[in-house]
Design a protein around this motif. Structure first.
Motif, PDB file in Angstrom:
ATOM      1  N   ALA A 102       0.830  -1.210   0.000  1.00  0.00           N
ATOM      2  CA  ALA A 102       0.000   0.000   0.000  1.00  0.00           C
ATOM      3  C   ALA A 102       0.861   1.255   0.000  1.00  0.00           C
ATOM      4  CB  ALA A 102      -0.935   0.004   1.209  1.00  0.00           C
ATOM      5  N   ALA A 103       1.932   1.251   0.777  1.00  0.00           N
ATOM      6  CA  ALA A 103       2.821   2.414   0.823  1.00  0.00           C
ATOM      7  C   ALA A 103       3.494   2.643  -0.522  1.00  0.00           C
ATOM      8  CB  ALA A 103       3.864   2.233   1.921  1.00  0.00           C
ATOM      9  N   LEU A 104       3.928   1.557  -1.165  1.00  0.00           N
ATOM     10  CA  LEU A 104       4.561   1.693  -2.483  1.00  0.00           C
ATOM     11  C   LEU A 104       3.575   2.211  -3.527  1.00  0.00           C
ATOM     12  CD1 LEU A 104       6.714  -1.555  -2.550  1.00  0.00           C
ATOM     13  CD2 LEU A 104       7.544   0.794  -2.411  1.00  0.00           C
ATOM     14  N   LEU A 105       2.354   1.671  -3.500  1.00  0.00           N
ATOM     15  CA  LEU A 105       1.335   2.137  -4.439  1.00  0.00           C
ATOM     16  C   LEU A 105       0.994   3.596  -4.216  1.00  0.00           C
ATOM     17  CD1 LEU A 105      -1.132  -0.895  -4.465  1.00  0.00           C
ATOM     18  CD2 LEU A 105       0.429  -0.199  -6.279  1.00  0.00           C
ATOM     19  N   LEU A 106       0.881   3.973  -2.956  1.00  0.00           N
ATOM     20  CA  LEU A 106       0.564   5.361  -2.620  1.00  0.00           C
ATOM     21  C   LEU A 106       1.650   6.287  -3.125  1.00  0.00           C
ATOM     22  CD1 LEU A 106      -1.118   7.510  -1.209  1.00  0.00           C
ATOM     23  CD2 LEU A 106       0.044   6.923   0.909  1.00  0.00           C
ATOM     24  N   GLY A 107       2.883   5.933  -2.912  1.00  0.00           N
ATOM     25  CA  GLY A 107       3.995   6.765  -3.363  1.00  0.00           C
ATOM     26  C   GLY A 107       4.018   6.922  -4.867  1.00  0.00           C
ATOM     27  N   ALA A 108       3.805   5.833  -5.588  1.00  0.00           N
ATOM     28  CA  ALA A 108       3.817   5.889  -7.052  1.00  0.00           C
ATOM     29  C   ALA A 108       2.667   6.732  -7.581  1.00  0.00           C
ATOM     30  CB  ALA A 108       3.734   4.473  -7.627  1.00  0.00           C
ATOM     31  N   THR A 109       1.492   6.571  -6.998  1.00  0.00           N
ATOM     32  CA  THR A 109       0.330   7.327  -7.448  1.00  0.00           C
ATOM     33  C   THR A 109       0.478   8.803  -7.161  1.00  0.00           C
ATOM     34  OG1 THR A 109      -1.063   5.424  -7.083  1.00  0.00           O
ATOM     35  CG2 THR A 109      -2.164   7.542  -7.234  1.00  0.00           C
ATOM     36  N   ALA A 110       0.885   9.132  -5.968  1.00  0.00           N
ATOM     37  CA  ALA A 110       1.038  10.534  -5.615  1.00  0.00           C
ATOM     38  C   ALA A 110       2.109  11.189  -6.465  1.00  0.00           C
ATOM     39  CB  ALA A 110       1.376  10.673  -4.131  1.00  0.00           C
ATOM     40  N   THR A 111       3.159  10.450  -6.769  1.00  0.00           N
ATOM     41  CA  THR A 111       4.217  11.003  -7.615  1.00  0.00           C
ATOM     42  C   THR A 111       3.661  11.342  -8.986  1.00  0.00           C
ATOM     43  OG1 THR A 111       5.884   9.733  -6.442  1.00  0.00           O
ATOM     44  CG2 THR A 111       6.472  10.536  -8.628  1.00  0.00           C
ATOM     45  N   SER A 112       2.846  10.448  -9.556  1.00  0.00           N
ATOM     46  CA  SER A 112       2.259  10.703 -10.866  1.00  0.00           C
ATOM     47  C   SER A 112       1.326  11.901 -10.828  1.00  0.00           C
ATOM     48  CB  SER A 112       1.480   9.475 -11.343  1.00  0.00           C
ATOM     49  OG  SER A 112       2.337   8.396 -11.534  1.00  0.00           O
ATOM     50  N   ALA A 113       0.481  11.953  -9.830  1.00  0.00           N
ATOM     51  CA  ALA A 113      -0.480  13.053  -9.736  1.00  0.00           C
ATOM     52  C   ALA A 113       0.214  14.379  -9.471  1.00  0.00           C
ATOM     53  CB  ALA A 113      -1.499  12.772  -8.639  1.00  0.00           C
ATOM     54  N   VAL A 114       1.227  14.350  -8.629  1.00  0.00           N
ATOM     55  CA  VAL A 114       1.927  15.576  -8.294  1.00  0.00           C
ATOM     56  C   VAL A 114       2.717  16.096  -9.489  1.00  0.00           C
ATOM     57  CG1 VAL A 114       3.736  16.552  -6.808  1.00  0.00           C
ATOM     58  CG2 VAL A 114       1.957  15.123  -5.835  1.00  0.00           C
ATOM     59  N   ALA A 115       3.080  15.190 -10.393  1.00  0.00           N
ATOM     60  CA  ALA A 115       3.797  15.633 -11.592  1.00  0.00           C
ATOM     61  C   ALA A 115       2.978  16.652 -12.369  1.00  0.00           C
ATOM     62  CB  ALA A 115       4.125  14.438 -12.486  1.00  0.00           C
ATOM     63  N   PHE A 116       1.656  16.525 -12.292  1.00  0.00           N
ATOM     64  CA  PHE A 116       0.797  17.483 -12.970  1.00  0.00           C
ATOM     65  C   PHE A 116       0.827  18.847 -12.293  1.00  0.00           C
ATOM     66  CE2 PHE A 116      -1.305  13.475 -14.219  1.00  0.00           C
ATOM     67  CZ  PHE A 116      -1.029  13.563 -15.564  1.00  0.00           C
ATOM     68  N   GLN A 117       1.241  18.879 -11.031  1.00  0.00           N
ATOM     69  CA  GLN A 117       1.257  20.136 -10.305  1.00  0.00           C
ATOM     70  C   GLN A 117       2.564  20.889 -10.494  1.00  0.00           C
ATOM     71  OE1 GLN A 117       0.271  19.355  -6.241  1.00  0.00           O
ATOM     72  NE2 GLN A 117      -1.797  18.773  -6.715  1.00  0.00           N
ATOM     73  N   SER A 118       3.618  20.174 -10.854  1.00  0.00           N
ATOM     74  CA  SER A 118       4.883  20.877 -11.049  1.00  0.00           C
ATOM     75  C   SER A 118       4.732  21.777 -12.264  1.00  0.00           C
ATOM     76  CB  SER A 118       6.028  19.883 -11.230  1.00  0.00           C
ATOM     77  OG  SER A 118       5.786  19.069 -12.348  1.00  0.00           O
ATOM     78  N   GLY A 119       5.346  22.910 -12.208  1.00  0.00           N
ATOM     79  CA  GLY A 119       5.179  23.870 -13.291  1.00  0.00           C
ATOM     80  C   GLY A 119       3.739  24.334 -13.375  1.00  0.00           C
ATOM     81  N   ARG A 120       3.130  24.541 -12.227  1.00  0.00           N
ATOM     82  CA  ARG A 120       1.725  24.937 -12.177  1.00  0.00           C
ATOM     83  C   ARG A 120       1.456  26.177 -13.010  1.00  0.00           C
ATOM     84  NH1 ARG A 120       0.575  24.655  -5.695  1.00  0.00           N
ATOM     85  NH2 ARG A 120       0.425  22.410  -5.535  1.00  0.00           N
ATOM     86  N   ASP A 121       0.329  26.141 -13.660  1.00  0.00           N
ATOM     87  CA  ASP A 121      -0.179  27.292 -14.380  1.00  0.00           C
ATOM     88  C   ASP A 121      -0.387  28.413 -13.360  1.00  0.00           C
ATOM     89  OD1 ASP A 121      -2.435  29.043 -15.218  1.00  0.00           O
ATOM     90  OD2 ASP A 121      -2.404  27.786 -17.002  1.00  0.00           O
ATOM     91  N   PRO A 122       0.027  29.638 -13.670  1.00  0.00           N
ATOM     92  CA  PRO A 122      -0.160  30.742 -12.717  1.00  0.00           C
ATOM     93  C   PRO A 122      -1.625  30.936 -12.297  1.00  0.00           C
ATOM     94  CG  PRO A 122       1.335  31.405 -14.450  1.00  0.00           C
ATOM     95  CD  PRO A 122       0.786  30.060 -14.841  1.00  0.00           C
ATOM     96  N   ALA A 123      -2.557  30.698 -13.214  1.00  0.00           N
ATOM     97  CA  ALA A 123      -3.975  30.843 -12.869  1.00  0.00           C
ATOM     98  C   ALA A 123      -4.380  29.795 -11.834  1.00  0.00           C
ATOM     99  CB  ALA A 123      -4.844  30.718 -14.121  1.00  0.00           C
ATOM    100  N   TYR A 124      -3.876  28.579 -11.995  1.00  0.00           N
ATOM    101  CA  TYR A 124      -4.168  27.513 -11.035  1.00  0.00           C
ATOM    102  C   TYR A 124      -3.511  27.826  -9.694  1.00  0.00           C
ATOM    103  CZ  TYR A 124      -3.580  23.086  -8.600  1.00  0.00           C
ATOM    104  OH  TYR A 124      -3.555  22.113  -7.640  1.00  0.00           O
ATOM    105  N   GLN A 125      -2.274  28.235  -9.739  1.00  0.00           N
ATOM    106  CA  GLN A 125      -1.557  28.574  -8.511  1.00  0.00           C
ATOM    107  C   GLN A 125      -2.298  29.680  -7.751  1.00  0.00           C
ATOM    108  OE1 GLN A 125       2.499  29.266  -9.615  1.00  0.00           O
ATOM    109  NE2 GLN A 125       3.269  28.389  -7.742  1.00  0.00           N
ATOM    110  N   ASN A 126      -2.746  30.683  -8.463  1.00  0.00           N
ATOM    111  CA  ASN A 126      -3.477  31.792  -7.853  1.00  0.00           C
ATOM    112  C   ASN A 126      -4.814  31.326  -7.269  1.00  0.00           C
ATOM    113  OD1 ASN A 126      -3.933  34.579  -7.182  1.00  0.00           O
ATOM    114  ND2 ASN A 126      -5.346  34.660  -8.917  1.00  0.00           N
ATOM    115  N   ALA A 127      -5.533  30.482  -8.014  1.00  0.00           N
ATOM    116  CA  ALA A 127      -6.827  29.975  -7.536  1.00  0.00           C
ATOM    117  C   ALA A 127      -6.641  29.136  -6.281  1.00  0.00           C
ATOM    118  CB  ALA A 127      -7.504  29.154  -8.629  1.00  0.00           C
ATOM    119  N   ARG A 128      -5.586  28.368  -6.240  1.00  0.00           N
ATOM    120  CA  ARG A 128      -5.303  27.533  -5.068  1.00  0.00           C
ATOM    121  C   ARG A 128      -4.906  28.408  -3.881  1.00  0.00           C
ATOM    122  NH1 ARG A 128      -3.426  21.751  -4.907  1.00  0.00           N
ATOM    123  NH2 ARG A 128      -2.420  21.525  -2.897  1.00  0.00           N
ATOM    124  N   ALA A 129      -4.006  29.352  -4.110  1.00  0.00           N
ATOM    125  CA  ALA A 129      -3.538  30.239  -3.035  1.00  0.00           C
ATOM    126  C   ALA A 129      -4.662  31.143  -2.530  1.00  0.00           C
ATOM    127  CB  ALA A 129      -2.361  31.078  -3.524  1.00  0.00           C
TER     128      ALA A 129
END
Length: 130
Positions: free
Chosen positions: A10-37
């Motif tokens: 479960a820990a390995l699966l969680l790490g792999a999944t979160a890594t994939s999903a977080v990859a979409f957050q790197s280089g965040r669009d400024p509009a997304y970053q602003n909406a989140r902040a």
């Protein structure tokens, strides 16, 4: 022993999944970053972004695009690991809320309430791996 092996998987699966999903957050669009902040959008416990307040059409389109990419990543991870998309999304949601949100950002509690992250531990879904 079986329980400890299951926990490790479960820990390995969680790490792999979160890594994939977080990859979409790197280089965040400024509009997304602003909406989140600004607290307009936040992390949901199901692994997807949600709208804290009614979004503009541009923010809605941006979040829907991110969620489509997240679902594709969860689907790929689920297929590779013999899990369901929902299981992978939940595991990722646990990690995104627990480890990736920062003070001032919004997240949704298991009861559906939006909270602002502070220095304390966020409320996570009881199904999250410990």
């Amino acid at each position: 022993m079986k329980n400890s092996v299951e926990m490790m998987i479960a820990a390995l699966l969680l790490g792999a999944t979160a890594t994939s999903a977080v990859a979409f957050q790197s280089g965040r669009d400024p509009a997304y970053q602003n909406a989140r902040a600004s607290g307009l959008v936040g992390e949901k416990s199901d692994g997807y972004l949600g709208f804290v307040v009614s979004p503009s059409p541009a923010i809605r389109a941006l979040v829907e695009d991110i969620n489509i990419k997240r679902k594709a990543a969860y689907s790929k991870e689920a297929l590779a690991n013999g899990a369901t998309v929902e299981e992978m999304a939940l595991r990722s949601g646990c990690r995104l809320i627990g480890e990736r949100t920062v003070a001032g950002e919004k997240y949704q509690t298991p009861s559906g309430q939006w909270k602002t992250r502070d220095a304390s531990t966020p409320e996570l879904d009881p199904r999250c791996p410990q």
